[in-house]
Design an enzyme around this catalytic site. Sequence first.
Site, mmCIF file in Angstrom:
data_model
loop_
_atom_site.group_PDB
_atom_site.id
_atom_site.type_symbol
_atom_site.label_atom_id
_atom_site.label_comp_id
_atom_site.label_asym_id
_atom_site.label_seq_id
_atom_site.Cartn_x
_atom_site.Cartn_y
_atom_site.Cartn_z
ATOM 1 N N TRP A 8 6.111 15.174 33.673
ATOM 2 C CA TRP A 8 7.132 15.894 32.898
ATOM 3 C C TRP A 8 8.450 15.981 33.635
ATOM 4 O O TRP A 8 9.512 15.936 33.012
ATOM 5 C CB TRP A 8 6.619 17.260 32.435
ATOM 6 N N ASP B 201 11.491 24.150 34.342
ATOM 7 C CA ASP B 201 10.689 23.932 33.137
ATOM 8 C C ASP B 201 9.362 24.643 33.373
ATOM 9 O O ASP B 201 8.596 24.248 34.251
ATOM 10 C CB ASP B 201 10.484 22.425 32.932
ATOM 11 N N LYS C 48 2.085 26.538 24.239
ATOM 12 C CA LYS C 48 0.934 26.561 25.141
ATOM 13 C C LYS C 48 0.531 27.986 25.514
ATOM 14 O O LYS C 48 -0.602 28.385 25.321
ATOM 15 C CB LYS C 48 1.247 25.757 26.399
#
Length: 357
Positions: free
Chosen positions: A103, A168, A192
């Site tokens: 990511w 992030d 999530k």
Amino acid sequence: PQPATGYSFSAASGPLPAEVRAAVAEACMPPNGGRSILSLPFTSDAYRRLQDETEACLRRLLDIPDEFRVLFLQGGATLQFAMLPLNLLGGARLAAYVDTGHWSRRAIEEAGRYADPDIVARAVGHIPHEHDWQLDPRAAYCHITTNETADGLQFDRLPAIPVPLVADMSSDLLTRPLDFTRLALGYAATQKTIGVPGLTVLILRADLLGRAHPATPRAMNYTAQAEAASRVNTPPVFPVLVAHRMLHWIERQGGVAAMAAAVERRSAAVYAVLDDSGGFYRNTIARAHRSRVNPCFHLADQGLTERFLDAAQRAGLHDLRGHPRTGGIRVSLYNGVEDEAVAALAGFMREFARTQG
Ligand code: PMP
């Protein structure tokens, strides 16, 4: 418990507790014929209250200091990969990035359209200490991915660095406390750990506002969104409602401390199986940087991976396939996962190792 369908350990979206699902269902279909959340105008007082309460609850849970703004945005974490350089560079080009895995690489790739991303450190199985980063103090910001969802690698703490730290936190926001003395901006897509897809929560220090590139679309401009209370255009009303219910549920469980204890306990149960398996299951991440949220592992005999996944599926243990880039197995332990699910998985894994090992 979900005996009929079993348990999901999906990395893409976390389960919502039954209590939260019921509260969301009630908001969709109010029993007394009241207005459904599904058609609530964002211009109404009721929506404003909902968003204000959601923000207030988030501030209480994370102890967010007053000088930070909270924005409710759309476009997922991926859109932030572009919005960050557009909003933070302030005419400069240099932005620092730590490459810890899948990511962070996606963030770096996207930033490359607007900035000169400088990779200041790379993680291979462990995250280098910030003293060893090649960090240019002129960088407009330094981006990290606090938890690498695909790789199972997680910062054990926020680094202390001399440029604004941007994080992030899509797969670990609200799974542990946050140190706002170190953080300048944190963002997370909510599907999530705190809700459903469609909402991205962004927490930023107010002094970072006012630096957007003039070509930044208005709906993507942090300053415009902050001035308009995240209502430059229609906000994601339904995902905000879900986050509202989930955040209040987290608060009733004992807040972030309770979520942190739960994810610690659940990941310890999974890692104990790996470490006790005599090498049947393999994880090569340094202990300090093992993800508490997404433990990843391989079977030493990779020919057994499909058999493991099939047998797990038959045992009602779903969505365990590792990220396509890494292969192997991935267990996701977001806030809505239950201890029973983890106990069932740990039991299954021990039995599989015993019979196939
Ligand atoms: N960052 C991280 C750490 C993620 O785990 C994900 C989703 N798996 C993303 C970014 C991308 O999020 P979205 O799909 O909401 O853009």
